[in-house]
Every structure is written in C-alpha cells, then in structure tokens.
Design a protein around this motif. Sequence first.
Motif, PDB file in Angstrom:
ATOM      1  N   LYS A 132       1.036  -1.134   0.362  1.00  0.00           N
ATOM      2  CA  LYS A 132      -0.060   0.000   0.086  1.00  0.00           C
ATOM      3  C   LYS A 132       0.611   0.881   0.133  1.00  0.00           C
ATOM      4  N   ILE A 133       0.786   2.132  -0.549  1.00  0.00           N
ATOM      5  CA  ILE A 133       1.372   3.125  -1.150  1.00  0.00           C
ATOM      6  C   ILE A 133       1.044   4.372  -0.337  1.00  0.00           C
ATOM      7  N   ILE A 134       1.826   4.976   0.252  1.00  0.00           N
ATOM      8  CA  ILE A 134       1.810   6.109   1.281  1.00  0.00           C
ATOM      9  C   ILE A 134       2.209   7.464   0.685  1.00  0.00           C
ATOM     10  N   ALA A 135       2.972   7.213  -0.219  1.00  0.00           N
ATOM     11  CA  ALA A 135       3.631   8.672  -0.414  1.00  0.00           C
ATOM     12  C   ALA A 135       4.091   8.343  -1.162  1.00  0.00           C
ATOM     13  N   THR A 136       4.774   9.200  -1.944  1.00  0.00           N
ATOM     14  CA  THR A 136       5.190   9.270  -3.882  1.00  0.00           C
ATOM     15  C   THR A 136       5.461  10.669  -4.585  1.00  0.00           C
ATOM     16  N   GLY A 137       6.528  11.312  -5.076  1.00  0.00           N
ATOM     17  CA  GLY A 137       7.677  11.366  -4.393  1.00  0.00           C
ATOM     18  C   GLY A 137       7.519  12.073  -6.934  1.00  0.00           C
ATOM     19  N   ILE A 138       7.339  13.466  -7.534  1.00  0.00           N
ATOM     20  CA  ILE A 138       7.558  13.374  -9.092  1.00  0.00           C
ATOM     21  C   ILE A 138       8.953  13.364  -8.669  1.00  0.00           C
ATOM     22  N   CYS A 139       9.471  12.582  -9.709  1.00  0.00           N
ATOM     23  CA  CYS A 139      11.290  12.769 -10.162  1.00  0.00           C
ATOM     24  C   CYS A 139      10.982  12.938 -12.264  1.00  0.00           C
ATOM     25  N   ARG A 140      11.835  14.068 -12.031  1.00  0.00           N
ATOM     26  CA  ARG A 140      11.735  14.073 -13.657  1.00  0.00           C
ATOM     27  C   ARG A 140      12.244  12.896 -14.677  1.00  0.00           C
ATOM     28  N   SER A 141      12.615  11.736 -14.273  1.00  0.00           N
ATOM     29  CA  SER A 141      12.348  10.596 -15.014  1.00  0.00           C
ATOM     30  C   SER A 141      10.955   9.555 -15.084  1.00  0.00           C
ATOM     31  N   ASP A 142      10.442  10.308 -13.648  1.00  0.00           N
ATOM     32  CA  ASP A 142       8.991   9.986 -14.205  1.00  0.00           C
ATOM     33  C   ASP A 142       8.596  10.097 -16.178  1.00  0.00           C
ATOM     34  N   ASP A 143       9.023  12.038 -15.756  1.00  0.00           N
ATOM     35  CA  ASP A 143       8.331  12.762 -16.990  1.00  0.00           C
ATOM     36  C   ASP A 143       8.760  12.510 -17.906  1.00  0.00           C
ATOM     37  N   HIS A 144      10.495  11.997 -18.376  1.00  0.00           N
ATOM     38  CA  HIS A 144      10.903  11.463 -19.045  1.00  0.00           C
ATOM     39  C   HIS A 144      10.305  10.656 -20.014  1.00  0.00           C
ATOM     40  N   ALA A 145       9.579   9.752 -19.235  1.00  0.00           N
ATOM     41  CA  ALA A 145       8.592   8.432 -19.024  1.00  0.00           C
ATOM     42  C   ALA A 145       7.160   8.515 -19.813  1.00  0.00           C
ATOM     43  N   VAL A 146       7.253   9.816 -19.515  1.00  0.00           N
ATOM     44  CA  VAL A 146       5.806  10.488 -20.262  1.00  0.00           C
ATOM     45  C   VAL A 146       5.532  10.385 -21.631  1.00  0.00           C
ATOM     46  N   GLU A 147       7.511  11.039 -21.313  1.00  0.00           N
ATOM     47  CA  GLU A 147       7.378  11.759 -23.160  1.00  0.00           C
ATOM     48  C   GLU A 147       8.289  10.700 -23.834  1.00  0.00           C
ATOM     49  N   GLY A 148       8.467   9.725 -23.311  1.00  0.00           N
ATOM     50  CA  GLY A 148       8.766   8.589 -24.633  1.00  0.00           C
ATOM     51  C   GLY A 148      10.125   8.973 -24.378  1.00  0.00           C
ATOM     52  N   LYS A 149      10.757   9.739 -22.845  1.00  0.00           N
ATOM     53  CA  LYS A 149      12.477   9.256 -23.806  1.00  0.00           C
ATOM     54  C   LYS A 149      12.986   8.828 -22.474  1.00  0.00           C
ATOM     55  N   LEU A 150      12.526   7.608 -22.636  1.00  0.00           N
ATOM     56  CA  LEU A 150      13.138   6.578 -22.043  1.00  0.00           C
ATOM     57  C   LEU A 150      12.967   5.429 -22.360  1.00  0.00           C
ATOM     58  N   SER A 151      14.367   4.392 -22.579  1.00  0.00           N
ATOM     59  CA  SER A 151      14.385   3.147 -23.747  1.00  0.00           C
ATOM     60  C   SER A 151      12.867   2.370 -23.337  1.00  0.00           C
ATOM     61  N   ASN A 152      12.143   2.155 -23.729  1.00  0.00           N
ATOM     62  CA  ASN A 152      11.667   0.465 -23.796  1.00  0.00           C
ATOM     63  C   ASN A 152      10.236   0.090 -22.234  1.00  0.00           C
ATOM     64  N   VAL A 153       9.994   1.867 -22.566  1.00  0.00           N
ATOM     65  CA  VAL A 153       9.056   1.948 -21.358  1.00  0.00           C
ATOM     66  C   VAL A 153       7.894   1.879 -22.609  1.00  0.00           C
ATOM     67  N   LYS A 154       6.555   1.073 -22.628  1.00  0.00           N
ATOM     68  CA  LYS A 154       5.268   0.497 -22.675  1.00  0.00           C
ATOM     69  C   LYS A 154       4.165   1.331 -22.207  1.00  0.00           C
ATOM     70  N   PHE A 155       3.303   1.444 -23.254  1.00  0.00           N
ATOM     71  CA  PHE A 155       2.057   2.417 -22.761  1.00  0.00           C
ATOM     72  C   PHE A 155       1.030   0.779 -22.949  1.00  0.00           C
ATOM     73  N   PRO A 156      -0.256   1.015 -21.933  1.00  0.00           N
ATOM     74  CA  PRO A 156      -0.486   1.837 -21.012  1.00  0.00           C
ATOM     75  C   PRO A 156       0.150   1.546 -19.430  1.00  0.00           C
ATOM     76  N   ILE A 157       0.780   2.401 -18.855  1.00  0.00           N
ATOM     77  CA  ILE A 157       1.213   1.913 -18.140  1.00  0.00           C
ATOM     78  C   ILE A 157       0.993   3.132 -16.480  1.00  0.00           C
ATOM     79  N   ILE A 158       1.751   1.865 -15.269  1.00  0.00           N
ATOM     80  CA  ILE A 158       1.337   2.813 -13.882  1.00  0.00           C
ATOM     81  C   ILE A 158       2.987   3.601 -13.506  1.00  0.00           C
ATOM     82  N   LEU A 159       3.243   4.819 -14.029  1.00  0.00           N
ATOM     83  CA  LEU A 159       4.308   5.884 -13.211  1.00  0.00           C
ATOM     84  C   LEU A 159       4.812   5.518 -11.976  1.00  0.00           C
ATOM     85  N   GLY A 160       6.309   6.057 -11.662  1.00  0.00           N
ATOM     86  CA  GLY A 160       6.475   6.555 -10.494  1.00  0.00           C
ATOM     87  C   GLY A 160       7.378   4.979  -9.599  1.00  0.00           C
TER      88      GLY A 160
END
Length: 375
Positions: free
Chosen positions: A39-67
């Motif tokens: 059970k996740i209680i708190a989770t921070g937003i990192c620029r790597s999550d944003d890279h993933a949204v923008e397809g700037k991380l290799s091999n991220v597949k959509f749909p996805i749950i980031l974080g």
Amino acid sequence: DTAGKVIKCKAAVIWEKSAPFSIEEIEVATPKAHEVRIKIIATGICRSDDHAVEGKLSNVKFPIILGHEAVGIVESNGENVKHIKPGDRVIPLFVPQCGQCMCCKDSRSNICIAAKLKKSVGVMSDGTTRFTCRGKQIYHFVNTSTFTEYTVVEEMAVTKIDSGASLDNTCLIGCGFSTGYGSALNTAKVHPGSTCAIFGLGGIGLAVIMGCKIAGAGRIIGVDVNPDKFNIAKELGATECINPKDYDKPVAQVILEQTGGGVDYAFECVGHIETMLAALNSSHFAYGTTVIVGVSAPESTITFDPMILLSGRTLKGSVFGGWKSKDSVPQLVSDSMAKKFDLEKLVTHRLPLDKINEGFDLLHSGKSIRTILLV
Ligand code: NAD
Ligand code: FXY
Ligand code: ZN
Ligand code: ZN
C-alpha cells in the motif's frame, strides 16, 4: 482483509505517450511467489517519470503506471517471501538487489543484473503484469510503479525500513535524495577542501550539494538556467551559483576562469548532452572527475576529443547514487531519522494523488523541487 484477493483501487494511468495522467479504478492482482503487494502512502515526482511520459526512456510501454520514489506498508506477500511481512514499512527499489548476480557480488557496482536498466519491459519475471484497467493489461515501471494506492514488486526490489520512519518525505530516499547524495559520496568520492560544480539544481542536483557539503567540499558551485533555484542551493551548501545565461561565453570557460583551471568534481544532473560536455569541460586536467547522473534521450550520443581524458580527467556515470539498494536504504532512512540530513529541504509541494497532473505542471514550470503525492 485483502490478502489473497484482487484489490480494486485508484491509480494514475498514462494510456499513451505524452498523454496526461488519468485517475482510474484498477485491479491489482495477488502477489505471486517472491512478490510483495504494497500500500503506497507517499510518492515523489522525479524528472525520470516525466522522461517516461514523453517517451524519453528506453523501453517504456504504454499503458503504464509510473512513479518510483515511494514509501508504503506491506499489505500481503506471495509465497516464499523471506525477509518482509505484512505491516512492515518499506521503500520500493527501482534498482533491485538480488544478491546473487555477479554485479551484486562485486563491491564495485550497485547495478544488479535484474534491474534490466536498458531493457526493462514493464512485466514481472513471469512475463505478465499485476495491473489491469478497463479490461486492459497495464505495464509496470522500473520494478516499482508507485502512482497507485497498491502496487506489486519483486522481493528483491523492496526493502524494509525502520518502523518509526515517516510515511511522508522518507519517499525521497527511494530516488532523488539517495541518487544525488550517493553520487557525491560513493561515485565521485568528494574529498575535504575540494571544488565541486553541480549542473542542474533540481531534486537530484540539490541532493548532490548535500553530499558535497557533508564530504567537506571547500567550494560548491551550483549551475542552473533558472535562478529561482539559487536560494535553496545556497541554503543547502552552495558557496556560489552561476546562470549560464548571464555570460556570452561557454559556462565551462567561466568555471575554468573562476577556479583557476577547473573543478575537482563536476556533476551533470540535467540529462542533456550539452550540460554533460560542459561538466566535462569544466573539470580540471590531470585529476578532475565528472559524474553523469542526468538521463539523456534514447539513442543520444556524446562526442569529445579523447585528449580530454588522456590528459587526466575521469568520466563516469551513477545510477541510484551507487548505493547497493537493499543494503543501503535502511541505513539512509536511519540517518535521516537521526537528522544527519534534512529531506524536507527538497520538498516544495504536497498534493493528493488525484492532483498528479498539477504536480507535473509545477515541475514543468520550474516552480517545484519535489512534489510529494499523498496517496
Ligand atoms: P529537475 O527537472 O527537477 O531538475 C533539473 C534542473 O536542471 C532544473 O532546475 C532545470 O532548470 C535545470 N536545467 C535545465 N537546463 C539546464 C541547463 N542547460 N544548464 C543548467 N541547468 C539546467 O530534475 P531532477 O528530478 O532533479 O532530475 C535530474 C535528472 O536526473 C533527470 O534527467 C533525471 O531523469 C535524472 N535522474 C537520474 C537518476 C539516476 O539514478 N542516475 C535518478 C533520478 C533522476
Ligand atoms: O529516476 C530514477 N530512475 C530512472 C527511472 C532510471 C535511471 C537510470 C537509467 C539508466 C538506463
Ligand atoms: Zn527518479
Ligand atoms: Zn543482482
């Protein structure tokens, strides 16, 4: 009691590249052997999550749950989970530590082979995912996926922490704080009296500054194109700050001039080729070390005169600050509880998970360092 049952809960799903987060009801399957449901209680937003949204991380597949920067409580275990039990406070580990592979067994590295850093495909080790939504399979992200009320991870990708640890800013030990702090202490091995330059003063760069300061650096030069970051950088230990936009010559040249030949340690915490080269070019010949921490776009390449290295500079990279994750995270949490460093300095905003898109807007506008999503 939810153990042994599928859990229906809320999560932020990205359906396709560059789409906004969509708050959905998802189903989280029961954990299989060697897996843990958290059970996740708190989770921070990192620029790597944003890279993933923008397809700037290799091999991220959509749909996805980031974080991937989170703290939570174990809800239930699959079979054969040895060292973690329901109710334990835990931090998920985007770099796992299997303890068995040749890298885990080697003291020189923290990059477990199971991390599959460049070819993670967003599935568990049996090839399937534990998330579904609207009848579709949802992919996992770097062994973690924390923008959800519940997630499932491998036992090797989660570690138990002190039962008295805060269930709030402790999440930063899951990525931003540890990555920057360890890049200074473990990867660069900053020495007392040395001169350091940090390119990019986001959560990562500021945590590098915290590490440089604890290591006793004499000069700590913060570099950012957003001068709004300079106050906090100085509060954390920067002795001076440079905005490259204030000069009509390359920032590396400015640093060479201001340091009498270059810095002992340069850190790239942006993720751009240009700042990687600027960091390298601002390091001192004969002994300067440059550490790349920022993540650049897939397929990007860097070109420089080999004479740069031949003349005594060292170029290296660092993932998760060089910490062997399962071994080190509990100690980092204890150090935080003992006030060896103050994670709260990196937190600028708190929002409920439902407002995750506002959290990313704050990151894009340069107004936030870390936003913590309270799940
Ligand atoms: P961030 O966006 O909060 O911070 C980046 C900072 O760089 C911002 O303050 C921005 O103004 C500044 N910047 C942009 N262009 C610049 C330029 N040309 N010169 C100087 N500064 C510039 O991001 P963050 O969360 O701190 O992450 C930084 C990088 O580190 C990202 O690429 C992220 O993916 C990466 N990262 C790597 C690891 C790892 O294990 N190696 C872990 C976490 C994050
Ligand atoms: O921000 C934390 N981790 C990223 C998701 C990945 C960092 C390292 C990627 C190396 C290929
Ligand atoms: Zn991160
Ligand atoms: Zn391993």
